[in-house]
Every structure is written in C-alpha cells, then in structure tokens.
Design a protein around this motif. Sequence first.
Motif, PDB file in Angstrom:
ATOM      1  N   LEU A 145      97.044  98.426  51.440  1.00 42.90           N
ATOM      2  CA  LEU A 145      96.824  97.038  51.833  1.00 42.90           C
ATOM      3  C   LEU A 145      95.836  96.297  50.939  1.00 42.90           C
ATOM      4  O   LEU A 145      95.633  95.092  51.102  1.00 42.90           O
ATOM      5  N   ALA A 146      95.224  96.983  49.998  1.00 42.98           N
ATOM      6  CA  ALA A 146      94.229  96.353  49.120  1.00 42.98           C
ATOM      7  C   ALA A 146      94.880  95.274  48.261  1.00 42.98           C
ATOM      8  O   ALA A 146      96.011  95.436  47.797  1.00 42.98           O
ATOM      9  N   PRO A 147      94.169  94.166  48.053  1.00 46.95           N
ATOM     10  CA  PRO A 147      94.717  93.130  47.169  1.00 46.95           C
ATOM     11  C   PRO A 147      94.729  93.603  45.720  1.00 46.95           C
ATOM     12  O   PRO A 147      93.903  94.430  45.314  1.00 46.95           O
ATOM     13  N   SER A 148      95.689  93.081  44.960  1.00 45.50           N
ATOM     14  CA  SER A 148      95.747  93.361  43.526  1.00 45.50           C
ATOM     15  C   SER A 148      96.381  92.158  42.838  1.00 45.50           C
ATOM     16  O   SER A 148      97.103  91.380  43.470  1.00 45.50           O
ATOM     17  N   ALA A 149      96.110  92.006  41.568  1.00 45.20           N
ATOM     18  CA  ALA A 149      96.638  90.865  40.804  1.00 45.20           C
ATOM     19  C   ALA A 149      98.157  90.842  40.900  1.00 45.20           C
ATOM     20  O   ALA A 149      98.823  91.833  40.599  1.00 45.20           O
ATOM     21  N   ALA A 182     101.358  91.498  34.055  1.00 41.94           N
ATOM     22  CA  ALA A 182     101.310  91.841  32.631  1.00 41.94           C
ATOM     23  C   ALA A 182     101.202  90.576  31.788  1.00 41.94           C
ATOM     24  O   ALA A 182     100.412  90.520  30.835  1.00 41.94           O
ATOM     25  N   LEU A 183     101.959  89.551  32.151  1.00 43.61           N
ATOM     26  CA  LEU A 183     101.906  88.289  31.424  1.00 43.61           C
ATOM     27  C   LEU A 183     100.527  87.643  31.591  1.00 43.61           C
ATOM     28  O   LEU A 183      99.915  87.205  30.611  1.00 43.61           O
ATOM     29  N   GLY A 184     100.030  87.612  32.821  1.00 43.80           N
ATOM     30  CA  GLY A 184      98.707  87.036  33.071  1.00 43.80           C
ATOM     31  C   GLY A 184      97.617  87.758  32.305  1.00 43.80           C
ATOM     32  O   GLY A 184      96.702  87.138  31.756  1.00 43.80           O
ATOM     33  N   ALA A 185      97.709  89.085  32.260  1.00 43.91           N
ATOM     34  CA  ALA A 185      96.710  89.879  31.538  1.00 43.91           C
ATOM     35  C   ALA A 185      96.718  89.542  30.054  1.00 43.91           C
ATOM     36  O   ALA A 185      95.665  89.427  29.423  1.00 43.91           O
ATOM     37  N   LYS A 186      97.922  89.368  29.522  1.00 45.21           N
ATOM     38  CA  LYS A 186      98.033  89.046  28.092  1.00 45.21           C
ATOM     39  C   LYS A 186      97.513  87.636  27.801  1.00 45.21           C
ATOM     40  O   LYS A 186      96.741  87.431  26.865  1.00 45.21           O
ATOM     41  N   VAL A 187      97.926  86.679  28.602  1.00 45.20           N
ATOM     42  CA  VAL A 187      97.522  85.286  28.387  1.00 45.20           C
ATOM     43  C   VAL A 187      96.012  85.122  28.558  1.00 45.20           C
ATOM     44  O   VAL A 187      95.355  84.429  27.785  1.00 45.20           O
ATOM     45  N   LYS A 188      95.441  85.757  29.568  1.00 45.72           N
ATOM     46  CA  LYS A 188      94.022  85.589  29.886  1.00 45.72           C
ATOM     47  C   LYS A 188      93.124  86.642  29.243  1.00 45.72           C
ATOM     48  O   LYS A 188      91.914  86.628  29.429  1.00 45.72           O
ATOM     49  N   ASP A 189      93.720  87.601  28.522  1.00 47.93           N
ATOM     50  CA  ASP A 189      92.958  88.685  27.900  1.00 47.93           C
ATOM     51  C   ASP A 189      92.040  89.348  28.927  1.00 47.93           C
ATOM     52  O   ASP A 189      90.829  89.480  28.734  1.00 47.93           O
ATOM     53  N   GLN A 190      92.642  89.742  30.032  1.00 49.36           N
ATOM     54  CA  GLN A 190      91.911  90.335  31.152  1.00 49.36           C
ATOM     55  C   GLN A 190      92.663  91.575  31.630  1.00 49.36           C
ATOM     56  O   GLN A 190      93.860  91.512  31.872  1.00 49.36           O
ATOM     57  N   ASP A 191      91.982  92.690  31.724  1.00 52.32           N
ATOM     58  CA  ASP A 191      92.602  93.913  32.234  1.00 52.32           C
ATOM     59  C   ASP A 191      92.475  93.931  33.749  1.00 52.32           C
ATOM     60  O   ASP A 191      91.491  94.410  34.288  1.00 52.32           O
ATOM     61  N   TYR A 192      93.465  93.387  34.416  1.00 50.71           N
ATOM     62  CA  TYR A 192      93.432  93.316  35.872  1.00 50.71           C
ATOM     63  C   TYR A 192      93.531  94.699  36.514  1.00 50.71           C
ATOM     64  O   TYR A 192      93.097  94.886  37.644  1.00 50.71           O
ATOM     65  N   ARG A 193      94.090  95.671  35.819  1.00 47.53           N
ATOM     66  CA  ARG A 193      94.224  97.015  36.414  1.00 47.53           C
ATOM     67  C   ARG A 193      92.860  97.597  36.753  1.00 47.53           C
ATOM     68  O   ARG A 193      92.697  98.185  37.828  1.00 47.53           O
ATOM     69  N   SER A 194      91.902  97.440  35.868  1.00 44.28           N
ATOM     70  CA  SER A 194      90.565  97.967  36.148  1.00 44.28           C
ATOM     71  C   SER A 194      89.956  97.314  37.383  1.00 44.28           C
ATOM     72  O   SER A 194      89.344  97.983  38.219  1.00 44.28           O
ATOM     73  N   VAL A 195      90.146  96.014  37.492  1.00 43.89           N
ATOM     74  CA  VAL A 195      89.646  95.289  38.655  1.00 43.89           C
ATOM     75  C   VAL A 195      90.353  95.792  39.912  1.00 43.89           C
ATOM     76  O   VAL A 195      89.723  96.100  40.923  1.00 43.89           O
ATOM     77  N   ASP A 196      91.680  95.884  39.843  1.00 43.86           N
ATOM     78  CA  ASP A 196      92.464  96.316  40.998  1.00 43.86           C
ATOM     79  C   ASP A 196      92.103  97.731  41.437  1.00 43.86           C
ATOM     80  O   ASP A 196      92.036  98.028  42.631  1.00 43.86           O
ATOM     81  N   ILE A 197      91.853  98.601  40.484  1.00 43.61           N
ATOM     82  CA  ILE A 197      91.473  99.980  40.817  1.00 43.61           C
ATOM     83  C   ILE A 197      90.100 100.009  41.480  1.00 43.61           C
ATOM     84  O   ILE A 197      89.869 100.766  42.419  1.00 43.61           O
ATOM     85  N   GLY A 198      89.188  99.160  41.038  1.00 43.54           N
ATOM     86  CA  GLY A 198      87.881  99.059  41.701  1.00 43.54           C
ATOM     87  C   GLY A 198      88.019  98.573  43.135  1.00 43.54           C
ATOM     88  O   GLY A 198      87.373  99.093  44.047  1.00 43.54           O
TER      89      GLY A 198
END
Length: 175
Positions: free
Chosen positions: A36-40, A91-107
């Motif tokens: 149930l955790a939020p993720s990008a 994946a598109l958002g991560a590329k456009v924003k140069d942000q690794d959302y996976r690390s945030v989501d895993i946290g």
Amino acid sequence: MDYLEIARTRQSCRNYDATRPVEPEKLEAVLHAARLAPSACNAQPYHFTVAHGDKAQLVGECVRSMGMNGFTKNATAFLVIAEDAYNRTAALGAKVKDQDYRSVDIGIVAAYITDEAHTQGLGSCILGWFEEKKLQNLLNTTSRIRLVIALGYAAPEDTLRQKKRKDLTDLVTWL
C-alpha cells in the motif's frame, strides 16, 4: 496506536529474541502494508524476498561482515528489497527530471514495513550494509539489492531508548 505514537515508540532493534520466530501472518501483514506504500506513478519499483527459518540465517550472514550488524545474529526473519524496473510513466519522469524515484520509493516502502512491523509487535532494523554479490547469489538474482530489513521480536532487554533527533528549528523553514 496513532501514527505519532508509532513514530515515538518505533526504534531500530539492537537485540532480537532468537527463541521467538516471526509468525507467517505477521510477515504477511507487513507485506500488505508495503503493497500500500505510495510510489512514483504507482510503479512500485521493488521486489521483496522474505527469508525466515534457516534461510534467515543465510541472509544474516550476508549482512554481517567487517564487524557490522552483529546484533542481527538473533533476528528470525529478513526482508530483502531489490530494485525493480519503473513503469513507463515513472521511467519517463525520472529521465526528464533527472531524479531516481526508485531510491525514494524504496525508502518510503521501508518506512511502511518497519512501521507495520512495530504495530505487529515486532522489532526491525533497516540495513544498508551487506554483501550484495553474496546476497544476489543466495537469492538467485541479478537485481540491485538496495536494503535489507531485519525482523524479529525484541529481546526483553532491548528497551525503548531516548530518540536523538534534530530540533524542528534546524529542520524546517517556514515561508
């Protein structure tokens, strides 16, 4: 327990009771909370491997090296969090924003896991120190392992410690 009570009383367990294995239904409750955790973009870019019983001991050997994490020797379960692929939108958002959302989501998912473990009466500790290659071989995966969470019942002497945290004035700017 309300959320602030969980935040006040949850701590990283430093002494587990080896005589009390974690019941499967409690592990399932923790995993349901993780789901149930939020993720990008709701990508949920992670995969969990649950190790308990004899397998927990094998995972435990991978988190104890160079004198680190010795307190996990009595943990009766581990959740290994491996990085998984984004969905297309993330994946598109991560590329456009140069942000690794996976690390945030895993946290974020690690916080959900440890908070639900606490409500289930379990101790937990998020571990970033582990032998990744050894763990990948054990789990038969090539995925990046990002975190390992030790789980178990806290030993009676692992009492609540006073939290040492920065003051809000050091953490917050009001505009």
